[in-house]
Design a protein around this motif. Structure first.
Motif, short mmCIF file in Angstrom:
data_model
loop_
_atom_site.label_atom_id
_atom_site.label_comp_id
_atom_site.label_asym_id
_atom_site.label_seq_id
_atom_site.Cartn_x
_atom_site.Cartn_y
_atom_site.Cartn_z
N ARG A 109 115.12 -0.77 38.36
CA ARG A 109 113.93 -1.21 39.09
C ARG A 109 114.24 -2.46 39.91
O ARG A 109 113.84 -2.57 41.07
CB ARG A 109 112.81 -1.50 38.09
CG ARG A 109 111.53 -1.96 38.74
CD ARG A 109 110.45 -2.20 37.72
NE ARG A 109 109.27 -2.77 38.35
CZ ARG A 109 108.30 -3.38 37.70
NH1 ARG A 109 108.35 -3.49 36.39
NH2 ARG A 109 107.26 -3.88 38.34
N LEU A 110 114.98 -3.40 39.30
CA LEU A 110 115.35 -4.62 40.01
C LEU A 110 116.24 -4.30 41.21
O LEU A 110 116.05 -4.85 42.30
CB LEU A 110 116.05 -5.60 39.06
CG LEU A 110 116.50 -6.92 39.67
CD1 LEU A 110 115.30 -7.73 40.12
CD2 LEU A 110 117.33 -7.70 38.68
N ASP A 111 117.19 -3.40 41.02
CA ASP A 111 118.09 -3.03 42.12
C ASP A 111 117.30 -2.42 43.28
O ASP A 111 117.53 -2.75 44.45
CB ASP A 111 119.14 -2.03 41.64
CG ASP A 111 120.15 -2.68 40.69
OD1 ASP A 111 120.26 -3.92 40.72
OD2 ASP A 111 120.80 -1.94 39.94
N ALA A 112 116.35 -1.54 42.96
CA ALA A 112 115.56 -0.90 44.00
C ALA A 112 114.71 -1.92 44.75
O ALA A 112 114.61 -1.88 45.99
CB ALA A 112 114.67 0.19 43.39
N LEU A 113 114.12 -2.86 44.01
CA LEU A 113 113.29 -3.88 44.66
C LEU A 113 114.13 -4.82 45.53
O LEU A 113 113.70 -5.21 46.62
CB LEU A 113 112.51 -4.68 43.60
CG LEU A 113 111.43 -3.90 42.85
CD1 LEU A 113 110.84 -4.75 41.74
CD2 LEU A 113 110.35 -3.43 43.80
N LEU A 114 115.32 -5.17 45.07
CA LEU A 114 116.19 -6.04 45.88
C LEU A 114 116.66 -5.33 47.15
O LEU A 114 116.76 -5.95 48.21
CB LEU A 114 117.39 -6.51 45.04
CG LEU A 114 117.07 -7.53 43.94
CD1 LEU A 114 118.31 -7.82 43.11
CD2 LEU A 114 116.50 -8.80 44.53
N GLU A 115 116.92 -4.03 47.05
CA GLU A 115 117.30 -3.26 48.25
C GLU A 115 116.15 -3.23 49.25
O GLU A 115 116.36 -3.36 50.46
CB GLU A 115 117.70 -1.84 47.86
CG GLU A 115 119.07 -1.75 47.22
CD GLU A 115 119.43 -0.33 46.85
OE1 GLU A 115 118.86 0.62 47.44
OE2 GLU A 115 120.28 -0.17 45.97
N ARG A 116 114.93 -3.07 48.74
CA ARG A 116 113.77 -3.07 49.63
C ARG A 116 113.61 -4.42 50.31
O ARG A 116 113.26 -4.49 51.50
CB ARG A 116 112.50 -2.73 48.84
CG ARG A 116 112.40 -1.25 48.49
CD ARG A 116 111.18 -0.92 47.66
NE ARG A 116 109.94 -1.38 48.25
CZ ARG A 116 108.77 -1.40 47.61
NH1 ARG A 116 108.70 -0.98 46.36
NH2 ARG A 116 107.69 -1.84 48.21
N ASN A 119 116.14 -4.75 53.09
CA ASN A 119 115.78 -3.92 54.24
C ASN A 119 114.59 -4.48 55.01
O ASN A 119 114.21 -3.92 56.03
CB ASN A 119 115.48 -2.48 53.80
CG ASN A 119 116.71 -1.79 53.26
OD1 ASN A 119 117.83 -2.17 53.58
ND2 ASN A 119 116.50 -0.79 52.42
N GLY A 120 113.99 -5.55 54.51
CA GLY A 120 112.89 -6.19 55.22
C GLY A 120 111.53 -5.67 54.83
O GLY A 120 110.53 -6.02 55.47
N GLU A 121 111.43 -4.85 53.82
CA GLU A 121 110.13 -4.34 53.38
C GLU A 121 109.41 -5.43 52.59
O GLU A 121 110.03 -6.29 51.97
CB GLU A 121 110.31 -3.10 52.51
CG GLU A 121 110.91 -1.92 53.23
CD GLU A 121 111.07 -0.72 52.32
OE1 GLU A 121 110.26 -0.60 51.37
OE2 GLU A 121 111.99 0.07 52.55
N SER A 122 108.09 -5.36 52.59
CA SER A 122 107.31 -6.32 51.82
C SER A 122 107.00 -5.72 50.44
O SER A 122 106.85 -4.51 50.29
CB SER A 122 106.01 -6.68 52.54
OG SER A 122 105.22 -5.52 52.69
N LEU A 123 106.90 -6.61 49.45
CA LEU A 123 106.63 -6.18 48.08
C LEU A 123 105.23 -6.61 47.67
O LEU A 123 104.69 -7.58 48.19
CB LEU A 123 107.65 -6.81 47.12
CG LEU A 123 109.13 -6.49 47.36
CD1 LEU A 123 109.99 -7.25 46.37
CD2 LEU A 123 109.38 -5.00 47.26
N SER A 124 104.68 -5.90 46.70
CA SER A 124 103.37 -6.29 46.18
C SER A 124 103.54 -7.54 45.30
O SER A 124 104.66 -7.95 44.98
CB SER A 124 102.76 -5.16 45.36
OG SER A 124 103.51 -4.96 44.18
#
Length: 169
Positions: A109-116, A119-124
């Motif tokens: 989960r952490l890896d996926a969030l760091l990749e996002r 890539n410049g995506e915003s997180l909740s």
């Protein structure tokens, strides 16, 4: 009679035995009284340490003064209600810092969030809070274990610089 057999000595009659004098009789009486006097348990027995034979060491000692915890109805016709027992929270076994660090570094989960994030995506807010707390925990574990991230990055940069120099020649 056979000369090899010996006769048992004759018992001395009670009248020929030496009679005890008054002092000896008094001493025996006092001894009997002393033995008879010390019967029962010593005072304060419930508060003294019990020997390990009766109670296994694994169990916790109960206070004998505490009675039953069953609620008593105060009104005659009232039904006793059973108290609601809260569920016990199971504690997970404590991991060593090395195991915990390895687990956090391999967190999908952490890896996926760091990749996002890269890539410049915003997180909740929840995702961002998860990333922050996890990275803070990783930093704390690395400090605890004495791992310094800066040294590793410098070594990698030096190797990259050397590789570029070699390729350039």
């Amino acid at each position: 009679m056979n000369p090899l057999k010996k006769k048992a000595p004759a018992k001395v009659s009670a009248s020929k035995q030496k009679r005890k004098n008054r002092e000896e009789l008094n001493a025996e009486g006092r001894a009997r009284k002393r033995e008879k006097k010390h019967r029962g348990n010593p005072p304060g027995n419930r508060n003294q340490e019990q020997s390990g034979d009766k109670h296994p060491s694994g169990k916790q000692q109960r206070d004998p003064r505490l009675g039953s915890k069953v609620p008593v109805p105060l009104i005659v016709g009232e039904q006793p209600t059973k108290p609601v027992v809260a569920n016990k929270v199971e504690t997970k076994p404590r991991l060593s810092p090395q195991e915990e660090l390895a687990m956090l570094e391999n967190d999908d989960r952490l890896d996926a969030l760091l990749e996002r994030l890269e890539n410049g995506e915003s997180l909740s807010k929840e995702e961002h809070a998860y990333v922050d707390t996890t990275l803070d925990r990783i930093d704390a574990l690395m400090e605890e274990l004495g791992i310094k991230l800066d040294e590793e990055e410098r070594e990698e940069e030096k190797q990259d610089d050397i590789m570029q120099l070699l390729k350039g020649n």
